[in-house]
Scaffold this active site. Structure first.
Site, mmCIF file in Angstrom:
data_model
loop_
_atom_site.group_PDB
_atom_site.id
_atom_site.type_symbol
_atom_site.label_atom_id
_atom_site.label_comp_id
_atom_site.label_asym_id
_atom_site.label_seq_id
_atom_site.Cartn_x
_atom_site.Cartn_y
_atom_site.Cartn_z
ATOM 1 N N ARG A 54 0.843 -1.192 0.000
ATOM 2 C CA ARG A 54 0.000 0.000 0.000
ATOM 3 C C ARG A 54 0.877 1.240 0.000
ATOM 4 O O ARG A 54 1.716 1.428 0.877
ATOM 5 C CB ARG A 54 -0.916 0.029 1.231
ATOM 6 C CG ARG A 54 -1.865 1.225 1.226
ATOM 7 C CD ARG A 54 -2.949 1.083 2.256
ATOM 8 N NE ARG A 54 -2.469 1.268 3.623
ATOM 9 C CZ ARG A 54 -3.227 1.104 4.705
ATOM 10 N NH1 ARG A 54 -4.465 0.707 4.587
ATOM 11 N NH2 ARG A 54 -2.709 1.313 5.907
ATOM 12 N N SER A 123 -12.682 -3.885 1.888
ATOM 13 C CA SER A 123 -12.856 -3.284 3.208
ATOM 14 C C SER A 123 -14.339 -3.067 3.474
ATOM 15 O O SER A 123 -15.059 -2.510 2.633
ATOM 16 C CB SER A 123 -12.133 -1.943 3.282
ATOM 17 O OG SER A 123 -10.741 -2.102 3.174
ATOM 18 N N LYS A 152 -4.521 5.564 9.586
ATOM 19 C CA LYS A 152 -5.661 6.181 8.913
ATOM 20 C C LYS A 152 -6.476 6.906 9.972
ATOM 21 O O LYS A 152 -7.402 6.343 10.553
ATOM 22 C CB LYS A 152 -6.513 5.129 8.189
ATOM 23 C CG LYS A 152 -5.818 4.460 7.027
ATOM 24 C CD LYS A 152 -6.747 3.521 6.258
ATOM 25 C CE LYS A 152 -7.784 4.284 5.480
ATOM 26 N NZ LYS A 152 -8.596 3.414 4.602
#
Length: 229
Positions: A54, A123, A152
């Site tokens: 990522r 997700s 996040k």
């Protein structure tokens, strides 16, 4: 263009469920001068069972280039490699699949682009989203954020009860994510989750291999090896 590795290497549901055990998600912010390939190799040696690449800052071409460095490392370790939110990078690199969020490309689009044997993770935060993703062809679900996380900071929290409800509602593998570490992983013990996905708990450590090993041992103590069905 590199042929996707999943064309010659299929991850069955049983194997993928095992791969959810300790799912390591990369973050270049934590590398501290180390190479991505080196950090991933150490995580795998320590017990990571799946890798997600990522990096929201990289172009598709650069993301595919990074993934190509990780493909042989993951292949030797016999673990899946997926890329976050970039279907074309998967096709260019030979990674095993993609992970998409609710605001990314849809699960159905990813499945259509990558074919029936690719890994497509999604997700989710609710039972409704989980059931829709399963119906659309998701290989597994990532549920979170379970706890506060610096990775996040805009992630909405998901309760332990909702995680349990999702695990009971679907038949595909489920991994929990968001602020998970040794201090709180045992809070997930009775949810039915297949494993945990972590970022800073592994890659922010000066000893990536040791951090992965400690987490793996904590999982062995807290979570059963196989979910009851």
């Amino acid at each position: 263009m590199t042929l996707p590795r999943h064309l010659s290497r299929t991850w069955t549901e049983a194997k993928l469920r095992q791969a959810m055990r300790l799912y390591a998600v990369t973050d270049a912010r934590w590398l501290a001068g180390r190479s991505l390939a080196s950090a991933v190799a150490h995580a795998l040696t320590g017990g990571a069972t799946m890798i997600q690449l990522r990096d929201k800052e990289l172009s598709t071409v650069d993301l595919a280039r990074c993934a190509r460095q990780l493909v042989p490392i993951c292949e030797v370790a016999n673990v899946p490699l997926v890329i976050d939110d970039d279907i074309q990078a998967v096709k260019m690199s030979g990674a095993d699949g993609v992970h998409v969020g609710q605001s990314d490309a849809t699960c159905a689009e990813a499945r259509q682009e990558l074919g029936p044997d690719a890994i497509v993770g999604v997700s989710v935060q609710t039972v409704e989203q989980a059931l829709c993703a399963q119906e659309a062809g998701a290989s597994y679900l990532g549920v979170g954020a379970m706890f506060a996380t610096s990775t996040k900071d805009d992630a909405d929290p998901v309760s332990i009860q909702t995680l349990s409800d999702i695990c009971r509602a679907v038949t595909i593998p489920v991994v929990a994510i968001g602020g998970i570490g040794i201090a709180n992983v045992c809070q997930l013990a009775d949810t039915g989750v297949d494993g945990v996905a972590v970022v800073s708990a592994i890659f922010a450590s000066k000893d990536v291999e040791g951090a992965a090993r400690s987490l793996s041992q904590a999982l062995d103590a807290c979570l059963p090896k196989e979910r009851a069905r």
